[in-house]
Design an enzyme around this catalytic site. Structure first.
Site, PDB file in Angstrom:
ATOM      1  N   ASP A 123      35.518  32.700  46.003  1.00  0.00           N
ATOM      2  CA  ASP A 123      35.354  31.384  45.413  1.00  0.00           C
ATOM      3  C   ASP A 123      36.325  30.350  46.488  1.00  0.00           C
ATOM      4  O   ASP A 123      36.379  30.722  47.521  1.00  0.00           O
ATOM      5  CB  ASP A 123      36.257  31.277  44.118  1.00  0.00           C
ATOM      6  CG  ASP A 123      37.901  31.677  44.003  1.00  0.00           C
ATOM      7  OD1 ASP A 123      38.417  31.895  44.978  1.00  0.00           O
ATOM      8  OD2 ASP A 123      38.328  31.524  43.042  1.00  0.00           O
TER       9      ASP A 123
ATOM     10  N   CYS B 145      39.214  36.056  46.193  1.00  0.00           N
ATOM     11  CA  CYS B 145      39.556  34.840  45.474  1.00  0.00           C
ATOM     12  C   CYS B 145      41.117  34.600  45.830  1.00  0.00           C
ATOM     13  O   CYS B 145      41.496  34.959  46.874  1.00  0.00           O
ATOM     14  CB  CYS B 145      39.452  34.960  44.023  1.00  0.00           C
ATOM     15  SG  CYS B 145      40.361  36.188  43.343  1.00  0.00           S
TER      16      CYS B 145
ATOM     17  N   THR C 208      44.085  35.440  44.592  1.00  0.00           N
ATOM     18  CA  THR C 208      45.055  36.513  44.419  1.00  0.00           C
ATOM     19  C   THR C 208      43.992  37.877  44.674  1.00  0.00           C
ATOM     20  O   THR C 208      44.695  38.826  44.925  1.00  0.00           O
ATOM     21  CB  THR C 208      45.475  36.723  42.960  1.00  0.00           C
ATOM     22  OG1 THR C 208      44.520  36.687  41.998  1.00  0.00           O
ATOM     23  CG2 THR C 208      46.410  35.353  42.828  1.00  0.00           C
TER      24      THR C 208
ATOM     25  N   HIS D 114      40.182  57.988  49.144  1.00  0.00           N
ATOM     26  CA  HIS D 114      40.489  58.743  47.398  1.00  0.00           C
ATOM     27  C   HIS D 114      39.376  57.996  46.716  1.00  0.00           C
ATOM     28  O   HIS D 114      38.898  58.658  45.665  1.00  0.00           O
ATOM     29  CB  HIS D 114      41.823  58.319  47.089  1.00  0.00           C
ATOM     30  CG  HIS D 114      42.888  59.359  47.822  1.00  0.00           C
ATOM     31  ND1 HIS D 114      44.361  59.615  47.413  1.00  0.00           N
ATOM     32  CD2 HIS D 114      42.682  60.278  49.035  1.00  0.00           C
ATOM     33  CE1 HIS D 114      44.854  60.563  48.255  1.00  0.00           C
ATOM     34  NE2 HIS D 114      44.059  60.737  49.282  1.00  0.00           N
TER      35      HIS D 114
ATOM     36  N   HIS E 160      38.869  64.234  44.675  1.00  0.00           N
ATOM     37  CA  HIS E 160      38.582  62.985  44.437  1.00  0.00           C
ATOM     38  C   HIS E 160      37.287  62.610  43.773  1.00  0.00           C
ATOM     39  O   HIS E 160      37.151  62.019  42.957  1.00  0.00           O
ATOM     40  CB  HIS E 160      38.829  61.991  45.741  1.00  0.00           C
ATOM     41  CG  HIS E 160      40.125  62.420  46.346  1.00  0.00           C
ATOM     42  ND1 HIS E 160      41.282  61.844  45.567  1.00  0.00           N
ATOM     43  CD2 HIS E 160      40.358  62.992  47.601  1.00  0.00           C
ATOM     44  CE1 HIS E 160      42.167  62.182  46.479  1.00  0.00           C
ATOM     45  NE2 HIS E 160      41.933  62.672  47.648  1.00  0.00           N
TER      46      HIS E 160
HETATM   47  C1  RB5 Z   1      41.341  29.969  41.296  1.00  0.00           C
HETATM   48  O1  RB5 Z   1      42.470  28.970  41.203  1.00  0.00           O
HETATM   49  C2  RB5 Z   1      42.280  31.079  40.950  1.00  0.00           C
HETATM   50  O2  RB5 Z   1      42.468  31.337  39.970  1.00  0.00           O
HETATM   51  C3  RB5 Z   1      41.053  32.320  41.469  1.00  0.00           C
HETATM   52  O3  RB5 Z   1      40.987  32.243  42.962  1.00  0.00           O
HETATM   53  C4  RB5 Z   1      41.905  33.793  41.825  1.00  0.00           C
HETATM   54  O4  RB5 Z   1      42.926  33.759  42.252  1.00  0.00           O
HETATM   55  C5  RB5 Z   1      41.606  34.301  40.202  1.00  0.00           C
HETATM   56  O5  RB5 Z   1      42.018  35.496  39.839  1.00  0.00           O
END
Ligand code: RB5
Length: 152
Positions: free
Chosen positions: A8, A65, A67, A98, A133
Protein backbone atom coordinates in the site's frame (compact mmCIF):
# COMPACT_ATOMS: atom_id res chain seq x y z
CA UNK A 1 10.92 -18.30 -10.60
CA UNK A 2 8.26 -15.60 -10.48
CA UNK A 3 8.00 -13.33 -7.44
CA UNK A 4 5.01 -11.00 -7.13
CA UNK A 5 5.21 -7.78 -5.14
CA UNK A 6 2.54 -5.67 -3.52
CA UNK A 7 2.26 -2.77 -1.13
CA UNK A 8 0.00 0.00 0.00
CA UNK A 9 1.14 3.62 0.27
CA UNK A 10 2.86 2.83 3.60
CA UNK A 11 5.06 0.23 1.94
CA UNK A 12 5.66 1.74 -1.47
CA UNK A 13 9.21 2.98 -0.89
CA UNK A 14 10.35 -0.24 0.69
CA UNK A 15 8.72 -2.28 -2.06
CA UNK A 16 10.75 -0.36 -4.65
CA UNK A 17 13.92 -1.12 -2.68
CA UNK A 18 12.97 -4.82 -2.50
CA UNK A 19 12.32 -4.86 -6.25
CA UNK A 20 15.89 -3.67 -6.76
CA UNK A 21 17.23 -6.50 -4.62
CA UNK A 22 15.24 -9.06 -6.58
CA UNK A 23 16.30 -7.60 -9.93
CA UNK A 24 19.94 -7.67 -8.82
CA UNK A 25 19.50 -11.38 -8.12
CA UNK A 26 18.20 -11.86 -11.66
CA UNK A 27 14.74 -12.91 -10.50
CA UNK A 28 11.61 -12.36 -12.53
CA UNK A 29 9.24 -10.04 -10.66
CA UNK A 30 5.79 -8.63 -11.19
CA UNK A 31 4.76 -5.53 -9.25
CA UNK A 32 1.01 -5.70 -8.62
CA UNK A 33 0.86 -2.20 -7.13
CA UNK A 34 0.30 0.20 -5.62
CA UNK A 35 2.13 2.44 -8.02
CA UNK A 36 2.00 5.84 -6.32
CA UNK A 37 1.75 7.39 -2.87
CA UNK A 38 -2.02 7.90 -2.84
CA UNK A 39 -3.78 6.37 0.14
CA UNK A 40 -5.11 2.90 -0.73
CA UNK A 41 -6.47 -0.11 1.16
CA UNK A 42 -3.91 -2.82 1.94
CA UNK A 43 -6.35 -5.77 1.52
CA UNK A 44 -6.68 -4.94 -2.19
CA UNK A 45 -2.98 -5.52 -2.75
CA UNK A 46 -2.64 -8.41 -0.33
CA UNK A 47 -5.42 -10.06 -2.34
CA UNK A 48 -3.60 -9.67 -5.66
CA UNK A 49 -0.34 -11.10 -4.37
CA UNK A 50 -1.89 -13.85 -2.25
CA UNK A 51 -4.15 -15.00 -5.08
CA UNK A 52 -1.19 -15.26 -7.46
CA UNK A 53 0.69 -17.40 -4.94
CA UNK A 54 -2.37 -19.42 -3.92
CA UNK A 55 -3.14 -20.22 -7.58
CA UNK A 56 0.46 -21.14 -8.34
CA UNK A 57 0.90 -18.28 -10.80
CA UNK A 58 3.87 -17.14 -8.72
CA UNK A 59 6.15 -19.19 -6.48
CA UNK A 60 6.80 -16.42 -3.98
CA UNK A 61 5.51 -13.00 -3.00
CA UNK A 62 6.52 -9.96 -0.99
CA UNK A 63 3.96 -7.71 0.70
CA UNK A 64 4.65 -4.46 2.50
CA UNK A 65 2.33 -2.07 4.31
CA UNK A 66 3.05 0.35 7.15
CA UNK A 67 3.55 -2.30 9.83
CA UNK A 68 3.16 -5.49 7.80
CA UNK A 69 0.30 -6.52 10.08
CA UNK A 70 -2.61 -5.82 7.74
CA UNK A 71 -0.88 -7.50 4.82
CA UNK A 72 -0.13 -10.64 6.81
CA UNK A 73 -3.64 -10.88 8.26
CA UNK A 74 -5.13 -10.63 4.77
CA UNK A 75 -2.69 -12.82 2.87
CA UNK A 76 -3.05 -15.70 5.32
CA UNK A 77 -6.76 -16.00 4.46
CA UNK A 78 -5.79 -17.61 1.14
CA UNK A 79 -5.34 -21.37 0.81
CA UNK A 80 -1.75 -22.47 0.55
CA UNK A 81 -0.41 -19.08 1.52
CA UNK A 82 2.07 -18.95 4.36
CA UNK A 83 2.75 -15.26 4.82
CA UNK A 84 5.39 -14.41 7.44
CA UNK A 85 5.81 -10.96 8.95
CA UNK A 86 9.51 -10.54 9.71
CA UNK A 87 11.52 -7.79 11.35
CA UNK A 88 14.93 -9.36 11.89
CA UNK A 89 17.37 -11.82 10.40
CA UNK A 90 16.41 -14.76 12.61
CA UNK A 91 12.73 -14.40 11.72
CA UNK A 92 13.52 -14.16 8.00
CA UNK A 93 15.64 -17.32 8.19
CA UNK A 94 13.09 -19.26 10.23
CA UNK A 95 10.27 -18.10 7.98
CA UNK A 96 11.84 -20.24 5.27
CA UNK A 97 13.57 -23.02 7.21
CA UNK A 98 10.67 -23.87 9.51
CA UNK A 99 7.53 -22.30 8.02
CA UNK A 100 8.40 -22.51 4.32
CA UNK A 101 6.83 -19.06 4.02
CA UNK A 102 5.89 -18.32 0.45
CA UNK A 103 5.13 -14.66 1.12
CA UNK A 104 7.51 -12.39 3.00
CA UNK A 105 5.81 -9.50 4.76
CA UNK A 106 7.51 -6.41 6.10
CA UNK A 107 6.55 -2.99 7.43
CA UNK A 108 7.69 0.12 5.62
CA UNK A 109 7.25 2.31 8.68
CA UNK A 110 8.97 0.07 11.19
CA UNK A 111 12.28 -0.91 9.64
CA UNK A 112 15.18 0.51 7.70
CA UNK A 113 15.60 -0.02 3.98
CA UNK A 114 18.97 -1.62 4.62
CA UNK A 115 17.43 -4.15 7.00
CA UNK A 116 14.62 -4.94 4.58
CA UNK A 117 17.06 -5.53 1.73
CA UNK A 118 19.06 -7.88 3.93
CA UNK A 119 16.00 -9.81 5.11
CA UNK A 120 14.91 -10.48 1.53
CA UNK A 121 18.32 -11.99 0.81
CA UNK A 122 18.24 -14.07 4.00
CA UNK A 123 14.75 -15.40 3.20
CA UNK A 124 15.68 -16.30 -0.37
CA UNK A 125 18.98 -17.90 0.61
CA UNK A 126 17.47 -20.04 3.37
CA UNK A 127 16.16 -23.52 2.61
CA UNK A 128 13.08 -25.24 3.97
CA UNK A 129 14.14 -28.03 6.31
CA UNK A 130 11.11 -30.31 5.94
CA UNK A 131 11.00 -33.21 8.41
CA UNK A 132 9.07 -32.36 11.57
CA UNK A 133 8.20 -29.00 10.08
CA UNK A 134 6.31 -30.66 7.25
CA UNK A 135 4.08 -32.38 9.79
CA UNK A 136 3.19 -28.94 11.13
CA UNK A 137 2.54 -27.47 7.70
CA UNK A 138 0.33 -30.46 6.94
CA UNK A 139 -1.71 -29.59 10.02
CA UNK A 140 -2.18 -26.05 8.72
CA UNK A 141 -3.29 -27.47 5.36
CA UNK A 142 -5.78 -29.72 7.17
CA UNK A 143 -7.24 -26.69 8.96
CA UNK A 144 -7.64 -24.98 5.56
CA UNK A 145 -9.48 -28.06 4.31
CA UNK A 146 -11.80 -27.97 7.33
CA UNK A 147 -12.58 -24.32 6.64
CA UNK A 148 -13.27 -25.07 2.97
CA UNK A 149 -15.52 -28.00 3.72
CA UNK A 150 -17.42 -26.00 6.34
CA UNK A 151 -16.69 -28.50 9.09
CA UNK A 152 -15.44 -25.74 11.43
C1 RB5 B 1 -2.09 2.52 6.51
O1 RB5 B 1 -2.12 3.73 7.18
C2 RB5 B 1 -1.69 1.40 7.47
O2 RB5 B 1 -2.78 1.13 8.31
C3 RB5 B 1 -1.26 0.18 6.73
O3 RB5 B 1 -0.16 0.51 5.93
C4 RB5 B 1 -0.80 -1.01 7.55
O4 RB5 B 1 0.16 -0.64 8.49
C5 RB5 B 1 -1.87 -1.85 8.11
O5 RB5 B 1 -1.63 -2.88 8.75
Amino acid sequence: MMIVLGSDHGGLELKNAVAQVLAARGLETLDLGTGNGDSVDYPDFAEKVALAVSRGEAELGVLICGTGIGMSITANKYPGVRAALVTDEYMAQMAREHNNANILVMGGRVMSEENARHLVDVWLDAEYEGGRHQRRLDKIARIEQDVRSGSI
